[in-house]
Write an enzyme that holds these catalytic residues in place. Structure first.
Site, mmCIF file in Angstrom:
data_model
loop_
_atom_site.group_PDB
_atom_site.id
_atom_site.type_symbol
_atom_site.label_atom_id
_atom_site.label_comp_id
_atom_site.label_asym_id
_atom_site.label_seq_id
_atom_site.Cartn_x
_atom_site.Cartn_y
_atom_site.Cartn_z
ATOM 1 N N HIS A 145 0.840 -1.209 0.000
ATOM 2 C CA HIS A 145 0.000 0.000 0.000
ATOM 3 C C HIS A 145 0.876 1.262 0.000
ATOM 4 O O HIS A 145 0.689 2.164 -0.815
ATOM 5 C CB HIS A 145 -0.908 -0.028 1.234
ATOM 6 C CG HIS A 145 -1.831 1.131 1.361
ATOM 7 N ND1 HIS A 145 -3.176 1.043 1.077
ATOM 8 C CD2 HIS A 145 -1.615 2.416 1.739
ATOM 9 C CE1 HIS A 145 -3.747 2.219 1.282
ATOM 10 N NE2 HIS A 145 -2.811 3.068 1.684
ATOM 11 N N GLU A 146 1.839 1.299 0.898
ATOM 12 C CA GLU A 146 2.664 2.509 1.035
ATOM 13 C C GLU A 146 3.677 2.649 -0.100
ATOM 14 O O GLU A 146 4.044 3.772 -0.458
ATOM 15 C CB GLU A 146 3.338 2.540 2.406
ATOM 16 C CG GLU A 146 2.362 2.540 3.584
ATOM 17 C CD GLU A 146 1.321 3.653 3.567
ATOM 18 O OE1 GLU A 146 1.539 4.697 2.912
ATOM 19 O OE2 GLU A 146 0.274 3.492 4.226
#
Length: 199
Positions: free
Chosen positions: A101-102
């Site tokens: 996600h990051e």
């Protein structure tokens, strides 16, 4: 953008919805082991490679295990990297999801004229991260108790998680996020770079 350090100003945290209350969390040392394991994941390697190809170097300490005061799973901090909040996670799979996600958010920061103080930019990046990371996969949503029907669950999840994440920053009100989401939804939801299609 393509600068070597991904800028120098911290980006406001927009790392998804807070994790559910958990009884037993992992230690920083356990999380570090899970990070090492996750860095061998094909999707993580693919995203790291595309960050490098976009001109953004990510050193060996780009992904770190930390204890976070906030009830978040992780965050991307421009100029610093990714913090994985070990004290809010229980399982290796969660660590891997946070990293994916990051990394998508870091990729957006690298490739675009990303303004970390702009609700529209934060919203777009969070839409993409929720869509492309697998955060809204049907099984994950089922485990969270958010699936009402098979039809449309993915988009509902992306919208819900984006609203929670970005409205949780000091920069953006819930109304501003809803307006931004409406304005950029089609473009950002359908932007699958660096993937050919949504995984």
């Amino acid at each position: 953008m393509g600068d070597a350090n991904l800028g120098s100003k911290p980006a406001p945290d927009a790392g998804g919805s807070p994790p559910p209350p958990i009884s037993e969390t992992m230690t920083v040392a356990e999380c570090e082991d899970f990070i090492k394991e996750s860095l061998r994941n094909p999707t993580v390697r693919f995203l790291k490679e595309h960050l490098e190809k976009s001109g953004c170097s990510i050193g060996t300490n780009f992904v770190r295990a930390v204890n976070c005061k906030e009830r978040i799973a992780g965050r991307y901090v421009r100029g610093s990297g990714i913090d994985v909040c070990s004290n809010n996670l229980e399982f290796n799979d969660e660590v891997q999801q946070v990293i994916i996600h990051e990394l998508i958010r870091a990729y957006d920061d690298c490739r675009a004229n990303f303004d970390c103080n702009d609700c529209v930019h934060l919203t777009c990046s969070e839409i993409r991260a929720n869509q492309l990371s697998g955060d809204c996969h049907y099984k994950r949503e089922l485990l969270r108790g958010h699936v009402k029907s098979m039809k449309g669950h993915g988009q509902e999840c992306v919208k819900r998680r984006t609203l929670q994440a970005v409205a949780g920053t000091p920069l953006c009100s819930k109304i501003a996020v809803k307006d931004a989401m409406e304005a950029v939804w089609d473009t950002c939801y359908n932007d699958t770079a660096p993937f050919d299609r949504a995984p």
